[in-house]
Design a protein around this motif. Structure first.
Motif, mmCIF file in Angstrom:
data_model
loop_
_atom_site.group_PDB
_atom_site.id
_atom_site.type_symbol
_atom_site.label_atom_id
_atom_site.label_comp_id
_atom_site.label_asym_id
_atom_site.label_seq_id
_atom_site.Cartn_x
_atom_site.Cartn_y
_atom_site.Cartn_z
ATOM 1 N N THR A 30 0.740 -1.199 -0.143
ATOM 2 C CA THR A 30 0.041 -0.037 0.024
ATOM 3 C C THR A 30 0.787 1.425 -0.051
ATOM 4 O OG1 THR A 30 -1.976 1.202 1.120
ATOM 5 C CG2 THR A 30 -0.369 0.227 2.624
ATOM 6 N N ARG A 38 -8.141 7.827 -0.731
ATOM 7 C CA ARG A 38 -9.114 7.063 -0.656
ATOM 8 C C ARG A 38 -9.960 7.310 0.686
ATOM 9 N NH1 ARG A 38 -7.060 5.256 -5.039
ATOM 10 N NH2 ARG A 38 -7.940 3.647 -6.193
ATOM 11 N N ARG A 153 -5.150 -5.833 2.384
ATOM 12 C CA ARG A 153 -4.760 -4.143 2.319
ATOM 13 C C ARG A 153 -6.208 -3.559 2.356
ATOM 14 N NH1 ARG A 153 -2.107 -3.001 -3.507
ATOM 15 N NH2 ARG A 153 -3.906 -3.897 -4.605
ATOM 16 N N MET A 212 -15.610 -6.646 3.913
ATOM 17 C CA MET A 212 -16.518 -5.486 3.509
ATOM 18 C C MET A 212 -16.340 -5.340 2.139
ATOM 19 S SD MET A 212 -15.347 -1.289 4.683
ATOM 20 C CE MET A 212 -13.968 -1.405 3.547
ATOM 21 N N GLY A 214 -16.696 -2.623 0.124
ATOM 22 C CA GLY A 214 -16.216 -1.108 0.165
ATOM 23 C C GLY A 214 -17.190 -0.236 -0.701
ATOM 24 N N ARG A 215 -17.227 -0.643 -1.968
ATOM 25 C CA ARG A 215 -18.006 0.452 -2.835
ATOM 26 C C ARG A 215 -19.567 0.466 -2.297
ATOM 27 N NH1 ARG A 215 -15.094 0.974 -8.441
ATOM 28 N NH2 ARG A 215 -13.058 2.079 -7.659
ATOM 29 N N HIS A 249 -19.554 10.185 12.272
ATOM 30 C CA HIS A 249 -18.807 8.922 12.443
ATOM 31 C C HIS A 249 -17.411 9.112 11.719
ATOM 32 C CE1 HIS A 249 -16.981 5.101 12.609
ATOM 33 N NE2 HIS A 249 -17.594 4.728 11.561
ATOM 34 N N ALA A 251 -15.286 7.478 9.418
ATOM 35 C CA ALA A 251 -14.994 6.128 8.860
ATOM 36 C C ALA A 251 -14.162 6.453 7.801
ATOM 37 C CB ALA A 251 -16.152 5.584 8.362
ATOM 38 N N ASN A 252 -14.498 7.503 6.935
ATOM 39 C CA ASN A 252 -13.787 7.877 5.765
ATOM 40 C C ASN A 252 -13.972 9.526 5.265
ATOM 41 O OD1 ASN A 252 -13.524 8.027 2.767
ATOM 42 N ND2 ASN A 252 -13.614 5.901 2.692
ATOM 43 N N MET A 309 -22.964 5.236 10.380
ATOM 44 C CA MET A 309 -23.734 4.212 9.641
ATOM 45 C C MET A 309 -22.584 3.024 9.924
ATOM 46 S SD MET A 309 -24.700 2.834 5.711
ATOM 47 C CE MET A 309 -23.059 2.041 5.484
HETATM 48 N N1 ACO Z 1 -3.341 0.246 -0.855
HETATM 49 C C1 ACO Z 1 -3.448 0.137 -2.236
HETATM 50 N N2 ACO Z 1 -4.207 -0.352 -3.172
HETATM 51 C C2 ACO Z 1 -5.190 -0.959 -2.553
HETATM 52 C C3 ACO Z 1 -5.382 -0.809 -1.233
HETATM 53 C C4 ACO Z 1 -4.509 -0.170 -0.406
HETATM 54 N N3 ACO Z 1 -4.911 -0.284 0.788
HETATM 55 N N4 ACO Z 1 -6.665 -1.423 -0.830
HETATM 56 C C5 ACO Z 1 -7.290 -1.702 -2.211
HETATM 57 N N5 ACO Z 1 -6.535 -1.371 -3.062
HETATM 58 C C6 ACO Z 1 -6.481 -1.660 -4.435
HETATM 59 C C7 ACO Z 1 -7.456 -2.735 -5.096
HETATM 60 O O1 ACO Z 1 -6.957 -4.113 -4.751
HETATM 61 C C8 ACO Z 1 -8.044 -2.277 -6.391
HETATM 62 O O2 ACO Z 1 -6.980 -2.505 -7.122
HETATM 63 P P1 ACO Z 1 -7.304 -3.180 -8.758
HETATM 64 O O3 ACO Z 1 -8.276 -2.086 -9.362
HETATM 65 O O4 ACO Z 1 -5.990 -3.324 -9.345
HETATM 66 O O5 ACO Z 1 -8.210 -4.419 -8.431
HETATM 67 C C9 ACO Z 1 -7.777 -0.697 -6.315
HETATM 68 O O6 ACO Z 1 -7.180 -0.454 -5.112
HETATM 69 C C10 ACO Z 1 -9.322 -0.184 -6.038
HETATM 70 O O7 ACO Z 1 -10.169 -0.878 -5.043
HETATM 71 P P2 ACO Z 1 -11.534 -0.326 -4.808
HETATM 72 O O8 ACO Z 1 -11.983 -1.293 -3.685
HETATM 73 O O9 ACO Z 1 -12.484 -0.408 -5.875
HETATM 74 O O10 ACO Z 1 -11.060 1.097 -4.113
HETATM 75 P P3 ACO Z 1 -12.221 2.002 -3.850
HETATM 76 O O11 ACO Z 1 -11.888 3.393 -4.784
HETATM 77 O O12 ACO Z 1 -13.646 1.747 -3.980
HETATM 78 O O13 ACO Z 1 -11.548 2.616 -2.109
HETATM 79 C C11 ACO Z 1 -12.665 2.106 -0.058
HETATM 80 C C12 ACO Z 1 -11.675 1.547 -1.210
HETATM 81 C C13 ACO Z 1 -11.479 3.207 0.380
HETATM 82 C C14 ACO Z 1 -12.602 0.961 0.994
HETATM 83 C C15 ACO Z 1 -13.915 2.782 -0.633
HETATM 84 O O14 ACO Z 1 -14.733 1.557 -0.923
HETATM 85 C C16 ACO Z 1 -14.602 3.263 0.867
HETATM 86 O O15 ACO Z 1 -14.320 3.948 1.161
HETATM 87 N N6 ACO Z 1 -15.604 2.629 1.051
HETATM 88 C C17 ACO Z 1 -16.388 2.877 2.568
HETATM 89 C C18 ACO Z 1 -16.041 1.871 3.300
HETATM 90 C C19 ACO Z 1 -15.711 2.255 4.717
HETATM 91 O O16 ACO Z 1 -15.517 3.520 5.197
HETATM 92 N N7 ACO Z 1 -15.709 1.302 5.694
HETATM 93 C C20 ACO Z 1 -15.991 1.549 7.047
HETATM 94 C C21 ACO Z 1 -16.694 0.823 7.869
HETATM 95 S S1 ACO Z 1 -18.383 1.349 7.266
HETATM 96 C C22 ACO Z 1 -18.518 2.629 7.940
HETATM 97 O O17 ACO Z 1 -17.968 3.119 9.128
HETATM 98 C C23 ACO Z 1 -19.223 3.796 7.250
#
Ligand code: ACO
Length: 323
Positions: A30, A38, A153, A212, A214-215, A249, A251-252, A309
């Motif tokens: 990562t 992100r 990751r 999770m 994520g999307r 909250h 989270a992000n 959430m």
């Molecule tokens: N470092 C580098 N690359 C990574 C990492 C990492 N830590 N994690 C994933 N990737 C890669 C993936 O493998 C993928 O690679 P690929 O395209 O070669 O397959 C690429 O990055 C994109 O992955 P996505 O999962 O599509 O990334 P996205 O842009 O959706 O971001 C994230 C991921 C940050 C988890 C996003 O979906 C998100 O914010 N979701 C909300 C989840 C959240 O906040 N959960 C917390 C709990 S719920 C709550 O509290 C609200």
């Protein structure tokens, strides 16, 4: 005049050990750039293996009681919101009660994942208003790094450990005096598989994993949280412009910004701690409230909107006239 729940004090605690994004980049594929772009997260705190959720919760509770100018004898309700309890049973709240030197009143846990604090506020408010308790301690205490699979990751970079606590008491107040105005909680259990954890938070077990999508979680989060905030404002006959501080909250940052944009809330009214705490689940809101009070942002009389959430999917919001 009516019997209402009034905020008396707030406190927080995070373990000393800090894991930066650069530290994570040494143990998994990562980068600081990926994590920050992100999620807005730069670092997270991590407890030592010997520490349990109750240990974090007790320190946060002591800080909140000191801030309130109260002591444990004034408390007859202890609620701990956690996804990482000390034991399967008894409740972590019972352990906290004992560690705080109390043996009176009631103590139990709330399990609503990242929405635990928001759910706890709803419950505690109702118990105070209906005379089932007079002084309450609501604690969010989480060891989220214990639930992480460090090979994954996509989740390992998002979470941290910590605890926050709020002290509330039942008071007879006028409608415009400081008090918890309204709470709103929801759940849609058909989405359980979007976000769930298996295994134990016990450091020796090493069998835990957060699963999770994520999307999908992101998509539901912005929609559900905006719905909760708008519904709560409508219930209270208030408008977005009335909110002094938005304490989401943590989270992000992208979710937080997305919600603020959707409901038309200016960025400068949002309290952000996700950069240095990461996602501490049920602890994130009281930790953020604590920071905002300590640094003079939230003051008596301010209208504060919280929201969360999390797994369930569960979500909700609290509307508080701060004391
Ligand atoms: N470092 C580098 N690359 C990574 C990492 C990492 N830590 N994690 C994933 N990737 C890669 C993936 O493998 C993928 O690679 P690929 O395209 O070669 O397959 C690429 O990055 C994109 O992955 P996505 O999962 O599509 O990334 P996205 O842009 O959706 O971001 C994230 C991921 C940050 C988890 C996003 O979906 C998100 O914010 N979701 C909300 C989840 C959240 O906040 N959960 C917390 C709990 S719920 C709550 O509290 C609200």
């Amino acid at each position: 005049m009516a019997r209402k729940a009034q905020v008396r004090g707030i406190g927080g605690y995070v373990p000393d050990k800090v894991l930066s994004n650069a530290d994570l980049a040494e143990i998994m594929d990562t980068s600081d750039e990926w994590i920050v772009s992100r999620s807005g997260i730069h670092q997270r705190h991590q407890a030592e293996d010997s520490v349990m959720a109750s240990d974090l919760g007790v320190i946060a509770a002591q800080n909140a009681l000191a801030h309130a100018g109260m002591n444990i004898a004034d408390i007859d309700l202890i609620v701990v919101a956690t996804s990482t309890p000390d034991f399967a049973f008894p409740a972590t709240a019972s352990v906290v009660q004992h560690k705080l030197g109390s043996s009176h009143g009631a103590a139990f846990d709330v399990q609503a994942a990242c929405s635990g604090f928001v759910y706890g506020m709803s419950l505690v408010t109702a118990m105070l208003e209906t005379g089932q308790a007079n002084g309450a301690l609501l604690i969010g205490a989480e060891l989220m790094t214990r639930l992480l699979d460090w090979q994954d990751r996509s989740t390992a970079v998002l979470f941290g450990d910590g605890a926050g606590a709020i002290v509330l008491s039942a008071e007879d107040v006028d409608a415009d005096a400081p008090h918890v105005i309204k709470n709103y909680i929801r759940s849609e259990g058909q989405f359980t598989d979007l976000l769930y954890a298996t295994g134990s938070a016990n450091a020796a077990a090493k069998d835990a994993k957060i699963h999770m999508q994520g999307r999908e979680v992101y998509r539901h989060a912005v929609t559900n949280i905006a719905e909760a905030v708008c519904t709560l404002l409508e219930m209270a006959e208030l408008e977005v412009g009335d909110i002094d501080w938005f304490v989401p909250h943590q989270a992000n940052k992208r979710i937080i910004d997305g919600v603020a944009r959707k409901i038309g809330l200016p960025a400068e009214k949002t309290i952000l701690t996700v950069d240095h705490h990461a996602n501490t689940s049920a602890a994130s809101i009281p930790l953020a409230l604590n920071e905002a009070v300590q640094n003079g942002q939230i003051n008596a009389g301010d209208l504060v909107m919280t929201e969360a959430m999390g797994g369930g999917l569960s979500w909700g919001a609290n509307l508080i006239r701060w004391s």
